[in-house]
Design a protein around this motif. Structure first.
Motif, PDB file in Angstrom:
ATOM      1  N   CYS A  28      46.313  40.607  23.261  1.00 48.01           N
ATOM      2  CA  CYS A  28      46.756  40.521  24.649  1.00 48.01           C
ATOM      3  C   CYS A  28      45.615  40.124  25.577  1.00 48.01           C
ATOM      4  CB  CYS A  28      47.376  41.842  25.087  1.00 48.01           C
ATOM      5  SG  CYS A  28      48.968  42.201  24.297  1.00 48.01           S
ATOM      6  N   LEU A  29      44.420  40.671  25.335  1.00 48.71           N
ATOM      7  CA  LEU A  29      43.273  40.293  26.160  1.00 48.71           C
ATOM      8  C   LEU A  29      42.870  38.843  25.918  1.00 48.71           C
ATOM      9  CD1 LEU A  29      40.974  43.456  26.046  1.00 48.71           C
ATOM     10  CD2 LEU A  29      42.371  42.626  27.953  1.00 48.71           C
ATOM     11  N   ASP A  30      42.883  38.415  24.658  1.00 47.72           N
ATOM     12  CA  ASP A  30      42.500  37.036  24.350  1.00 47.72           C
ATOM     13  C   ASP A  30      43.465  36.039  24.996  1.00 47.72           C
ATOM     14  OD1 ASP A  30      40.352  37.928  22.912  1.00 47.72           O
ATOM     15  OD2 ASP A  30      41.233  37.567  20.944  1.00 47.72           O
ATOM     16  N   TYR A  37      43.750  35.561  33.426  1.00 49.12           N
ATOM     17  CA  TYR A  37      44.039  36.872  34.011  1.00 49.12           C
ATOM     18  C   TYR A  37      43.322  37.998  33.266  1.00 49.12           C
ATOM     19  CZ  TYR A  37      47.823  34.650  36.625  1.00 49.12           C
ATOM     20  OH  TYR A  37      48.548  33.842  37.470  1.00 49.12           O
ATOM     21  N   LEU A  38      42.156  37.756  32.743  1.00 49.88           N
ATOM     22  CA  LEU A  38      41.494  38.746  31.903  1.00 49.88           C
ATOM     23  C   LEU A  38      41.236  40.055  32.653  1.00 49.88           C
ATOM     24  CD1 LEU A  38      40.148  39.609  29.287  1.00 49.88           C
ATOM     25  CD2 LEU A  38      38.056  38.502  30.063  1.00 49.88           C
ATOM     26  N   SER A  39      40.655  39.990  33.850  1.00 48.69           N
ATOM     27  CA  SER A  39      40.300  41.217  34.567  1.00 48.69           C
ATOM     28  C   SER A  39      41.533  42.056  34.873  1.00 48.69           C
ATOM     29  CB  SER A  39      39.570  40.874  35.872  1.00 48.69           C
ATOM     30  OG  SER A  39      38.338  40.241  35.610  1.00 48.69           O
ATOM     31  N   SER A  40      42.592  41.404  35.301  1.00 45.87           N
ATOM     32  CA  SER A  40      43.820  42.129  35.628  1.00 45.87           C
ATOM     33  C   SER A  40      44.384  42.832  34.408  1.00 45.87           C
ATOM     34  CB  SER A  40      44.871  41.172  36.200  1.00 45.87           C
ATOM     35  OG  SER A  40      44.423  40.581  37.395  1.00 45.87           O
ATOM     36  N   LEU A  65      52.430  36.793  33.361  1.00 41.31           N
ATOM     37  CA  LEU A  65      51.078  36.232  33.502  1.00 41.31           C
ATOM     38  C   LEU A  65      50.814  35.138  32.479  1.00 41.31           C
ATOM     39  CD1 LEU A  65      48.996  39.503  34.105  1.00 41.31           C
ATOM     40  CD2 LEU A  65      50.121  38.022  35.796  1.00 41.31           C
ATOM     41  N   TRP A  66      51.587  35.121  31.404  1.00 35.54           N
ATOM     42  CA  TRP A  66      51.400  34.124  30.345  1.00 35.54           C
ATOM     43  C   TRP A  66      52.343  32.927  30.487  1.00 35.54           C
ATOM     44  CZ3 TRP A  66      51.616  37.954  25.585  1.00 35.54           C
ATOM     45  CH2 TRP A  66      50.450  38.739  25.584  1.00 35.54           C
ATOM     46  N   SER A  67      53.011  32.806  31.607  1.00 34.68           N
ATOM     47  CA  SER A  67      54.096  31.828  31.736  1.00 34.68           C
ATOM     48  C   SER A  67      53.655  30.393  31.511  1.00 34.68           C
ATOM     49  CB  SER A  67      54.764  31.958  33.115  1.00 34.68           C
ATOM     50  OG  SER A  67      53.819  31.696  34.149  1.00 34.68           O
TER      51      SER A  67
END
Length: 225
Positions: A28-30, A37-40, A65-67
């Motif tokens: 999910c982070l990758d 959107y890494l920080s969020s 966020l991945w749209s």
């Protein structure tokens, strides 16, 4: 199927967690880093880990966020991810012995299943998809891992004594409580009290060697082709 694809019954099952065990960090982070959107999402994962948001709510917040991510983005993120050393070799050795491998993860199935191209037999993960609504019944929780592994062992006609589970975090506690042949791999303190043995290091082959010892056949040579 209950056999290894050659008409022979599977001899053992090795079950791996993915995030933190086979993969440094998390899928999910990758993917979120790829989407910008890494920080969020790091903040969301921290809140998720503390129990402040639930598993379904986490994906409800994450999937939008991945749209903009494409299949090519996912493929490239997978290829560049921080996989543990020796992963493909371990999967190959498991298969060469007439045994089976599975990954059971809380991360998306669409990411986990890409490991099958590297020799993984069974891939399980959350049934979420980019651009689609999150269905609560398809989101995994830690207890789901126990159900998945128990069902797979029944399908393969194997007892719990022929199963080794590998994990790293509190999400693996139910699995370690249910199956005694358990190996904590670079694990958090929350999992260590439940592990049969522990491994710290960069190489999956060493953790797998511990798994072979728990099966009692560490000296066995792989079958010849």
């Amino acid at each position: 199927m209950t056999d290894d694809g050659t008409g022979q019954q599977a001899r053992a099952l090795h079950v791996f967690d993915m995030d933190g065990t086979l993969l440094a960090g998390s899928a999910c982070l990758d993917l979120s880093a790829r989407a910008g959107y890494l920080s969020s999402v790091e903040e969301m994962e921290d809140a998720w880990g503390r129990g402040e948001i639930g598993h379904v709510e986490f994906y409800d917040l994450l999937i939008p966020l991945w749209s903009e991510l494409t299949h090519e983005d996912v493929d490239e993120t997978f290829a560049k991810a921080g996989w543990i050393e020796g992963l493909r070799e371990v999967l190959a050795d498991i298969r060469s012995r007439g045994e089976r491998s599975a990954v059971v993860s809380l991360s998306p199935h669409f990411f986990v299943r890409r490991l099958q191209a590297w020799g993984l037999d069974y891939a399980y993960g959350a049934g979420v998809e980019i651009g689609e609504p999150v269905l609560p019944e398809r989101v995994y929780v830690p207890e789901t891992k126990v159900t998945v592994v128990a069902d797979l062992l029944a399908e393969l006609r194997l007892g719990a004594d022929r199963c080794v589970v590998y994990g790293d975090s509190s999400s693996d506690v139910p699995l370690f409580q249910r199956f005694p042949n358990s190996i904590a791999v670079n694990a958090s303190s929350s999992l260590l009290p439940f592990a049969h043995v522990t491994y710290e290091g960069p190489d999956l082959a060493s953790a797998y060697a511990l798994g072979r010892s728990l099966l009692g056949d560490e000296a066995e040579e792989p079958p010849q082709p």
